[in-house]
Design a protein around this motif. Structure first.
Motif, PDB file in Angstrom:
ATOM      1  N   LEU A  73      77.562  55.692  42.358  1.00 37.70           N
ATOM      2  CA  LEU A  73      76.721  56.632  41.611  1.00 37.70           C
ATOM      3  C   LEU A  73      77.568  57.464  40.653  1.00 37.70           C
ATOM      4  N   VAL A  77      75.135  50.372  44.914  1.00 39.00           N
ATOM      5  CA  VAL A  77      74.335  51.399  45.581  1.00 39.00           C
ATOM      6  C   VAL A  77      73.299  50.735  46.476  1.00 39.00           C
ATOM      7  N   CYS A  87      69.909  56.519  41.513  1.00 44.49           N
ATOM      8  CA  CYS A  87      70.314  55.281  40.873  1.00 44.49           C
ATOM      9  C   CYS A  87      69.329  54.887  39.770  1.00 44.49           C
ATOM     10  N   CYS A 121      77.936  54.768  48.790  1.00 43.71           N
ATOM     11  CA  CYS A 121      76.885  54.967  47.782  1.00 43.71           C
ATOM     12  C   CYS A 121      77.304  55.989  46.727  1.00 43.71           C
TER      13      CYS A 121
END
Length: 206
Positions: A115, A161, A181, A111
């Motif tokens: 990002l 994400v 996000c 993740c």
């Protein structure tokens, strides 16, 4: 001049590079287009009053481009670490638990990298806004292309994400990633679309 190696790798049946790497690559192209505009404008006497700001923009875009190219590899590494957990043995309850714990830990990195890609693309869009307001009409199309490419890269990275937060047991952490996000999608995407629309109007309507 064309480097097809990455694109060929992306088209292959290999798991990496994938969508995250593609997003980073698109973002790097957006940064490169913006830097080209800045480099052209620095030498224009008519725009001498913004030359220093143009130089600063080029420095920022060059940094974003370099970072995004790094993130292509970082995304592949993050996914590879995650995929490796899916190959761990599940023969016993203990092994199954260890495998699941390893997967959950790897999801964090999976993740964080997209990002980071999104953050760099948001920076590119911010610079594109300055360029659009301070450049010759002859390179305005390149600014619009930079902005819309950066927006596409942002949205593509966001999908990476979300696919990973959907696998997380920790709802609080997943929600935190999703919030970051959404924040990165909101204003930057709207700004990029505004730049694109204004460039399109200037080229077609003026």
């Amino acid at each position: 001049m064309v480097n097809a190696e990455f694109v060929d790798a992306l088209a292959s049946d290999a798991a990496v590079p994938g969508g995250g790497g593609g997003a980073a690559y698109a973002g790097a192209l957006a940064a490169a287009l913006g830097a080209m505009v800045g480099n052209i404008m620095v030498g224009k006497p008519k725009f001498a009053d913004v030359a220093d700001d143009m130089r600063a923009s080029v420095v920022e875009l060059d940094a974003a481009r370099a970072r995004l190219l790094e993130l292509i590899d970082e995304d592949a590494e993050a996914f590879s670490r995650l995929a490796a957990t899916w190959k761990l043995s599940r023969a016993t309850g203990e092994e199954k638990a260890a495998r699941h714990a390893a997967e959950q830990a790897a999801l964090v990195g999976a993740c964080e990298v997209p990002l980071d890609i999104m953050g760099e693309c948001a920076r590119i869009i911010e610079v594109a806004d300055f360029l659009a307001k301070n450049c010759s009409k002859l390179v305005l199309s390149d600014v619009g292309a930079s902005a819309i490419l950066a927006k596409a890269a942002l949205r593509a990275a966001a999908l990476n994400v979300h696919i990973n937060t959907n696998l997380m047991d920790d709802a609080v952490q997943a929600a935190a990633f999703n919030e970051r996000c959404e924040n990165l999608l909101g204003e930057p995407c709207a700004a990029a679309q505004k730049i694109y629309d204004e460039v399109a109007w200037a080229l077609h309507g003026a």
